[in-house]
Every structure is written in structure tokens, then in C-alpha cells.
Design an enzyme around this catalytic site. Structure first.
Site, short mmCIF file in Angstrom:
data_model
loop_
_atom_site.label_atom_id
_atom_site.label_comp_id
_atom_site.label_asym_id
_atom_site.label_seq_id
_atom_site.Cartn_x
_atom_site.Cartn_y
_atom_site.Cartn_z
N TRP A 50 38.91 43.40 38.42
CA TRP A 50 40.09 43.85 39.17
C TRP A 50 41.27 44.16 38.26
O TRP A 50 42.02 45.12 38.49
CB TRP A 50 40.46 42.85 40.26
CG TRP A 50 39.44 42.84 41.35
CD1 TRP A 50 38.56 41.83 41.64
CD2 TRP A 50 39.12 43.90 42.27
NE1 TRP A 50 37.73 42.19 42.68
CE2 TRP A 50 38.06 43.45 43.08
CE3 TRP A 50 39.63 45.18 42.49
CZ2 TRP A 50 37.50 44.25 44.10
CZ3 TRP A 50 39.08 45.98 43.50
CH2 TRP A 50 38.04 45.51 44.28
N ASP A 78 48.40 39.79 40.64
CA ASP A 78 47.52 40.00 41.78
C ASP A 78 46.86 38.65 42.06
O ASP A 78 46.00 38.21 41.30
CB ASP A 78 46.46 41.07 41.41
CG ASP A 78 45.40 41.22 42.49
OD1 ASP A 78 45.44 40.50 43.50
OD2 ASP A 78 44.50 42.08 42.31
N LYS A 122 41.21 36.88 52.07
CA LYS A 122 40.44 35.78 51.47
C LYS A 122 41.02 34.43 51.87
O LYS A 122 40.35 33.59 52.44
CB LYS A 122 40.40 35.93 49.96
CG LYS A 122 39.71 37.23 49.55
CD LYS A 122 40.06 37.64 48.16
CE LYS A 122 39.88 39.11 47.92
NZ LYS A 122 38.57 39.64 48.28
#
Ligand code: PMP
Length: 361
Positions: free
Chosen positions: A102, A172, A196
């Protein structure tokens, strides 16, 4: 309640059962009126939900008035663009710490808008470690430092809050937000897709420090501008009302369970149990991450062969454990055990691991 399974998906992921049951009741009638999904985002009822979600997040993280809490859409992926669009111009630079899939994507996206530097920590055989703070030397001209606190695909997590020193740290935190207390002062901007640890997909939480917010005033407009969200109570357009409502319920549940300190203890215990099963398997299971970078949210490991990995997952499904296949880009097994994942589910998985290794090892 209809029967539930232990769901190891990486996101959208398990939500607390209490929250789902409350939502089930209120999906038809919220406070005796219409469904929470049917009421106007400008109504007093919804404004109360929005205010409550924000104040619960503020209280869980102990967020001071120096920060704004915003609810956006477009997932963390939009943040990969919005961050450079708001803080970088074509010739400007920012440092991107790369610890996995990511952070690499975030860096690649930033390349479309400016001239970011990659501080690449990955090794030739993949992403399995994070840097210690002393290893990080930021560029003089960096407008900000970007990193991913938990690499969901690789199962690699920073065990500390990165210090950007004089540079604003942008993080992030999609896959470990609310999993433990953090030192918020170290962050200039945190973003996280909700699906999540905070709620359903379709809503992104952004916590941004006021000085950083002011620094990008006028650089973008409408839904691409952080300021337009900050100036309009997160509603420059219709927000994801259901998503924000769910965030409020999840935060309330977390508060009732003792807040982030208690969540951190539960998460550490679940992860310890699972990593012990890997470490005590005489090499049948091999963990991906280095010890110091082991994620408490996404436990990634391999079996001796891919065929065995498929068999392992198929058998697990038969026992009521789903979502254990690793991301298609890396393979292997990934057990995502976010806040709402019950301890009992980890015990089930450990038992399956021991049983499988005994038979196939
Ligand atoms: N960053 C991280 C750390 C992620 O785990 C994900 C999704 N799994 C993303 C970014 C992309 O999120 P989204 O699909 O919500 O855009």
C-alpha cells in the site's frame, strides 16, 4: 441471530455482533421514526449522529482542538491522490516510506502529482520489515513524510508512531486505526478507510492538524479539498450517512469495552496466540514479517506448499472459518484479526493449525 462464522477477511471485515444487532433494529426505524438511511443528512437527527461519531473518535484518541475530524468518501485510495493534490505541486517533493504494497501504491500515485522520494525499506524477497526511527533520514525539501502504519497485505506494522521531526507526518492507518492508543501529536494527518476497524466500507476518516489544513487552503476545491470538508461539517455534499452512523456505534462499543488501552491488550493477546502457533510448529508454518514488525492486525504466514495452503483454507471453511487466503498478489495465508474479531476465533484457528500440521507435517 442467524449463525455466524469466524471471518478473517481483511476488509470489509468483522463488525461487533452487538453493533450489527443494534443496526438491524434501527435500519427500519431510528428513534421511532424513519430508517437512519432514509433521513436527510441535514436533519437534526442525523446531525446528532455525526456529532456523536466525531466526539466519540475525539474521546477515544484524545484529540485536541488543534485537529479536525472529517468524514470523506473514496476510500484510502482517494487519499493517495488527495494528499499530494492538496500538499504538493508539480515540482515539490515529499518522502514516502515504503514498507509494502500500500505504501508503494501511495508513492506511485504521488508521482503523478509531484516529485516524491521513495525511502524504500522493502527487501528483494518482499516486504517483511519496518525501519527503526534512526534509519530514516528525511530529505531537506520534503513537504511531508508519508507512511503506512500497518501494511494489510504483507502483515507488517510499525510498532511505534513515526516521528517526522520538522516534517508533517501523514499516515495511512486504514488497517490499524483504533487498535491501540497513539501519540497523536506525532501526526499531522491520519487517514483510514473505515472497513477494517471502524465500520463499513464507503467512508474514510481523516484527522488533520489545523496548520496543515490552512497550508492547503485554496489549492483544491469541492470534494477534493480538505478545507471544504472542514468548513462544511464534512458535508460539502451528501455524506455516507449509514457509514457514519455505523462508525458511531462501533466507537460506542469500543468505549464500553474500555477504549483503546483495553483494545490494545486484547489485540496483543490474540496476536501472541497466533504467532506462538506459527513459532511452535517446527517450521511447518513460516511467518512473513520480522519479529519486530509483526502485525497485530494481519497475521501472514506460509505453509510448505501452495497446494497445502489451499487445502488448509478449504478445511478451515468447513469448520466455519472464512477469508484466510492471502492477498492474490502475495499468496499464502492471512488471518485478519481486527478489534471486532473474537478471541475464540483465534483459538479455533490455532486448533486447526495444530491439527493440520499434525496430519500433514
Ligand atoms: N491502504 C491500506 C493500508 C489498505 O489496507 C487498503 C485496503 N485494503 C487501502 C489503502 C485501499 O483502501 P480502499 O480500498 O478503501 O481505497
Amino acid at each position: 441471530m442467524t449463525s455466524r462464522v469466524f471471518n478473517f477477511y481483511s476488509g470489509p471485515a468483522m463488525l461487533p455482533l452487538d453493533v450489527l444487532e443494534r443496526a438491524r433494529a434501527e435500519i427500519v426505524s431510528f428513534g421511532g421514526g424513519a430508517s437512519v438511511m432514509e433521513i436527510s443528512h441535514r436533519s437534526a437527527e442525523f446531525m446528532a449522529v455525526l456529532g456523536s461519531a466525531e466526539s466519540r473518535l475525539r474521546s477515544l484518541f484524545n484529540i485536541s482542538d488543534s485537529y479536525k475530524v472529517l468524514f470523506l468518501q473514496g476510500g484510502a485510495t482517494l487519499q493517495f491522490s488527495m494528499v499530494p493534490m492538496n500538499f504538493l505541486s508539480e515540482r515539490e517533493s515529499a518522502d514516502y516510506v515504503i514498507t509494502g504494497t500500500w505504501s508503494q501504491k501511495a508513492y506511485k500515485t504521488a508521482c503523478e502529482f509531484g516529485k516524491p522520494n521513495a525511502l524504500d525499506i522493502t527487501v528483494s524477497n518482499g516486504a517483511n520489515r519496518v525501519p527503526v526511527q534512526e534509519e530514516l533520514h528525511f530529505s531537506e525539501n520534503a513537504r511531508y513524510v508519508h507512511y503506512v502504519s500497518n501494511e494489510t497485505i504483507d502483515g507488517v506494522e510499525f510498532p511505534y508512531d513515526l516521528d517526522g521531526s520538522e516534517f508533517p507526518a501523514i499516515c495511512d492507518a486504514s488497517s490499524n486505526i483504533l487498535s491501540r492508543p497513539i501519540d497523536l501529536e506525532k501526526y499531522a494527518l491520519i487517514y483510514a478507510g473505515a472497513q477494517k476497524n471502524i465500520g463499513p466500507s464507503g467512508v474514510t476518516v481523516v484527522i488533520i492538524r489545523n496548520d496543515l489544513l490552512e497550508s492547503c487552503r485554496g489549492r483544491q476545491s469541492g470534494v477534493l479539498s480538505y478545507n471544504s470538508f472542514a468548513d462544511n461539517l464534512s458535508m460539502p455534499n451528501t455524506p455516507n450517512t449509514w457509514g457514519i452512523y455505523m462508525i458511531d456505534l462501533v466507537c460506542e462499543w469500543l468505549q464500553q469495552k474500555g477504549g483503546l488501552e483495553a483494545a490494545a491488550v486484547r489485540n496483543a493477546e490474540k496476536a501472541r496466540l497466533l504467532y506462538s502457533a506459527i513459532d511452535n510448529s517446527d517450521g511447518f508454518y513460516t511467518g512473513n514479517a520480522e519479529l519486530s514488525a509483526r502485525s497485530k492486525m494481519n497475521v501472514t504466514f506460509r505453509l510448505p506448499s501452495e497446494a497445502m495452503e489451499i487445502e488448509f483454507c478449504t478445511e478451515a471453511e468447513g469448520k466455519g472459518m472464512i477469508g484466510l487466503r492471502g492477498h492474490r498478489s502475495v499468496g499464502g495465508i492471512r488471518a485478519s484479526i481486527y478489534n471486532a474479531f473474537p478471541f475464540e476465533g483465534v483459538e479455533w484457528l490455532v486448533e486447526h493449525m495444530q491439527d493440520f500440521a499434525r496430519r500433514k507435517g
